[in-house]
Design an enzyme around this catalytic site. Structure first.
Site, PDB file in Angstrom:
ATOM      1  CG  ASP A 147     -53.037  -0.223 -47.631  1.00  0.00           C
ATOM      2  OD1 ASP A 147     -52.675   0.903 -48.006  1.00  0.00           O
ATOM      3  OD2 ASP A 147     -53.977  -0.855 -48.160  1.00  0.00           O
ATOM      4  CG  ASP A 203     -52.129   3.433 -50.302  1.00  0.00           C
ATOM      5  OD1 ASP A 203     -52.712   4.525 -50.338  1.00  0.00           O
ATOM      6  OD2 ASP A 203     -52.576   2.425 -50.876  1.00  0.00           O
ATOM      7  CG  ASP A 226     -56.925   1.109 -46.954  1.00  0.00           C
ATOM      8  OD1 ASP A 226     -57.087   2.011 -46.111  1.00  0.00           O
ATOM      9  OD2 ASP A 226     -56.375   1.291 -48.056  1.00  0.00           O
ATOM     10  NE  ARG A 277     -58.460   8.030 -49.009  1.00  0.00           N
ATOM     11  CZ  ARG A 277     -57.829   7.393 -49.985  1.00  0.00           C
ATOM     12  NH1 ARG A 277     -57.163   6.270 -49.694  1.00  0.00           N
ATOM     13  NH2 ARG A 277     -57.822   7.842 -51.215  1.00  0.00           N
TER      14      ARG A 277
END
Length: 782
Positions: A576, A615, A619, A673
């Protein structure tokens, strides 16, 4: 014969004697023989008893291992390191209380373990290190004193005190004498009772570091004062930093030492206007040897930092009371002694104080801290950088009520950093060095100058995927080994080539991943500050700010093939751009996150599936909480922001965590997302969504999303992924106020069960169409 006599007379003339030392103002100690003495004790011995004139013992660079005594009958000595760097002149010994003396007469005992015993009055030490180098890890815990200070009117300036248990024994000759000792700009390190004794001691602008003992509950005690009840002044920690490598909530500030069981030793300690790291326990005092800490004289005043929580067990001085506990009051005694410099003589506002000026702009809301005081300010390399990304921004903290990150202790990042913890970096090596040990919670500010690429080695050579590959890994070999026609589609890859892929991934991860420690501010200078290919990890820490940076193309050279992922299998990357993991109080503001010039759309198909090398962009996982994401620009990516790891509430205890605010972010050309939420109370307001192709907000298991006053342009809206409820109101979809539930064609209860209170304002969503694209992202704080 005459020549021999003359030579002998010359040697005698060059050999210092006590009488000669009486008239010599400076005695030089050098381990290499270039001075008059090779040991400190020899120079001390050359000072005559009853000395009445100032004598400087200048110690040249080196390490001097010897127990040294400066007796009471040799006052007016200044022991000075020959460089401004105290770490380059080390005065050390390695005795411990539990060890036997070489002469077999018994153990050293606590007092006898001291590397230095300084009993003289009117003593000064400057620019050096006192150390007890006893190896506690190898030989077991034991008291091991670096220096025992006994005399009155002693000053220690720019001095380091290094040890573990009982590092600094600040004492007096007897219970009826009150020795005064002033420690200015010092550093003290240890674990158990590492500042202790009955002296009146002031620690002015010192850094006091608690070492970890490997415990998850108790990593020791900073101070153990044994102040006599007749003495109103024991220890004062003033405008200092208390830092640590120990875990959160594991260090006590103090416990009362009743030396020898004395009932008249009632410890006195005030910690005021100081910055306390999160290692400090919520109830920071403890009993000792059967004596209750509640009978001691412990108090605090206007402290800051994560460890400064005020409660009923932490007495807070009033302003009137605090006026009686200043450095001057502690040190004055009956003779009016005042070694405190004028600029140290008042309680000015600082990066560690409770007073701060608030500045708001239309783009962000932040609190600026004053950097008064000689420990604060921009680094020496600051010249030439003003305006956008100025050094002043590094001192800003998250304003009150600005989202979840402002809850409880708030988010201040590295705003309390001293000059030695403020860095400007322009290479990967400089960035890694500036970040230091993530376990060290010393406040630090790191300014990024220009663009820094993670994919370079120490010589500056650009690294490719082939440079990270190891253990025989090649993509062609991997594709051949796990071709579904050969391997099948029912089990995940295993065997030598999968092991080689994992090893190669680990090699790459070790190089590109950087971890931020607690109490850190990472901020870009100007509008061109960027981190390319880095994986930024904010993991198991508290109180971090990242602002004004472009973080781009965190790509994985070694994505894993999973034939069981979906009907056709999938390639899964593992890096990430940002990962906030098991962290608290994190503010990410005015950053730009994207895939740079390496989008996944440019990747080939393997096994008929997209070869995904990216990815998540950002997050928030593994029970993280109290996070505010504001004014960021996230673009041209698929999997954007995951909040919460799994649907299992027991995995990371996330059911009452994942409290996250997203406001004024620009979500541009993304896939999905934005965010996907599990469990968390997530406030999503005043964000602009443009061109979201799969879904914007994912309502996951146990999630409690409150979405209001967002603007959606050409975007898919909600997806239900195990969730049951969402509160939504005042959202615009292509210019029309819209019920997101109805427009998405999903079944959700329209009440998430909570109402946000931590926000500075809610803007009309129509205004976001212009303000957010113009102001979100790196280089646009002002």
């Amino acid at each position: 014969m005459r020549r021999l006599l003359l030579l002998a007379l010359a040697v005698l003339a060059l050999t210092p004697t006590p009488a000669a030392a009486q008239h010599r103002s400076t005695l030089v100690v050098a381990a290499d023989g270039s001075g008059q003495f090779t040991t400190v004790q020899a120079a001390v011995d050359a000072v005559p008893p009853g000395n009445t004139r100032p004598v400087t013992i200048l110690v040249r660079e080196g390490t001097y291992k010897q127990q040294v005594v400066i007796p009471a009958d040799k006052p007016y000595i200044s022991l000075v390191g020959a460089t401004r760097d105290p770490s380059r002149v080390v005065l050390t010994f390695d005795a411990a209380a539990s060890q036997q003396k070489p002469d077999g007469s018994g153990t050293y005992g606590t007092s006898g373990s001291a590397s230095y015993v300084i009993s003289a009055n009117d003593f000064t030490a400057r620019n050096l290190t006192f150390e007890n180098s006893y190896d506690e890890a190898a030989n077991g815990s034991s008291q091991a004193v670096a220096v025992r200070t006994v005399g009155d009117r002693q000053v220690y300036d720019n001095v380091r005190f290094i040890g573990n248990q009982d590092t600094l024994y600040a004492n007096s000759p007897s219970t009826t004498s009150f020795s005064r000792q002033y420690f200015r700009n010092c550093y003290v390190e240890g674990d158990v009772d590492f500042i202790f004794g009955r002296a009146t001691a002031v620690f002015d602008r010192c850094r006091i570091k608690s070492l970890t003992r490997g415990s998850t509950t108790n990593n020791g005690y900073v101070a153990a004062p044994s102040t006599e009840i007749t003495n109103p002044y024991g220890f004062l920690v003033y405008r200092s930093q208390l830092v640590s490598t120990a875990p959160s909530q594991t260090v006590f500030l103090a416990r009362p030492w009743h030396a020898g069981g004395s009932a008249t030793a009632v410890g006195q300690l005030v910690v005021r206007e100081s910055w306390l790291g999160q290692q400090v326990k919520e109830i920071p005092y403890d009993d000792m040897s059967g004596f209750s800490w509640r009978d001691a004289r412990f108090a605090e005043y206007r402290n800051s930092g994560p460890g400064s929580t005020a409660n009923a067990d932490r007495k807070q001085l009033t302003d009137a009371e605090a006026a009686q506990f200043t450095p001057q009051r502690y040190l004055a005694g009956g003779d009016g002694w005042n070694p405190v410099p004028r600029d140290h003589g008042h309680a000015a506002t600082s990066a560690g104080s409770a007073s701060a000026a608030t500045s708001e702009t239309s783009a962000t809301s932040a609190t600026s801290v004053d950097t008064a005081g000689d420990q604060f300010g921009a680094p020496a390399s600051a010249e030439g950088h003003r305006g956008h990304g100025s050094f002043r921004l590094g001192r800003e903290t998250l304003a009150a009520n600005d989202g979840w990150a402002s809850a409880t202790t708030g988010t201040t990042g590295g705003s309390a950093a001293w000059n030695d913890s403020v860095h400007v970096v322009s290479t990967r090596a400089e960035l890694v060095a500036a970040l230091g040990n993530p376990a060290d919670n010393t406040p630090r500010i790191i300014y990024v100058k220009g663009a820094i690429d993670a994919d370079v080695d120490s010589s500056g050579k650009i690294l490719t995927c082939a440079d990270y590959a190891t253990a025989g890994y090649t993509l062609d070999g991997y594709l051949a080994a796990y071709d579904p026609a050969v391997w099948g589609r029912t089990t995940r890859p295993s065997g030598p080539m999968e092991d080689a892929r994992k090893a190669s991934y680990n090699a790459m991860a070790a190089h590109i991943t950087v971890r931020l420690g607690s109490n850190t501010t990472l901020i870009g200078l100007g509008d061109d500050a960027a981190l390319k290919s880095f994986g930024i990890r904010i993991q198991n820490v508290d109180n971090v700010i990242v602002r004004n940076l472009t973080i781009s193309d965190t790509s994985d050279c070694f994505p894993a093939w999973d034939p069981t992922d979906g009907a056709e299998g999938a390639w899964n990357a593992s890096f990430d751009n940002f990962e906030v993991s098991a962290a608290t109080h994190v503010w990410l503001d005015h950053n730009t996150l994207d895939d740079g010039d390496n989008p996944d759309s440019n990747q080939p198909l393997h096994y008929g599936r997209p070869y995904q090398v990216h990815d998540g962009l950002l997050d928030v996982v593994r029970g993280s909480s109290y996070v505010t994401l504001s004014w960021n620009h996230l673009s041209n990516h698929d999997k954007t922001t995951l909040i919460g790891n799994t649907d299992n509430p027991n995995s990371y205890g996330e059911a009452d965590k994942l409290k996250v605010t997203l406001h004024h972010n620009y979500f541009d050309g993304l896939g999905q997302r934005v965010p996907r939420v599990r469990f968390g109370q997530v406030h999503v307001y005043n964000n602009l969504y443009k061109g979201i192709t799969s879904y914007s907000i994912g309502v996951g298991f146990g999630s409690k999303v409150f979405a209001e006053s967002n603007a959606f342009v050409g975007s898919k809206l909600l997806s239900v992924i195990g969730g049951t409820a969402i509160t939504q109101r005042g959202n615009l979809v292509d210019g029309i106020e819209t019920d997101l539930i109805a427009a998405s064609g999903v079944t959700l209860t329209p009440d998430a069960g909570w109402t946000p209170t931590l926000f500075t304002r809610i803007d009309p969503p129509r205004s976001l169409l212009g303000t957010v694209p113009a102001r979100a992202g790196a280089g646009r704080i002002r």
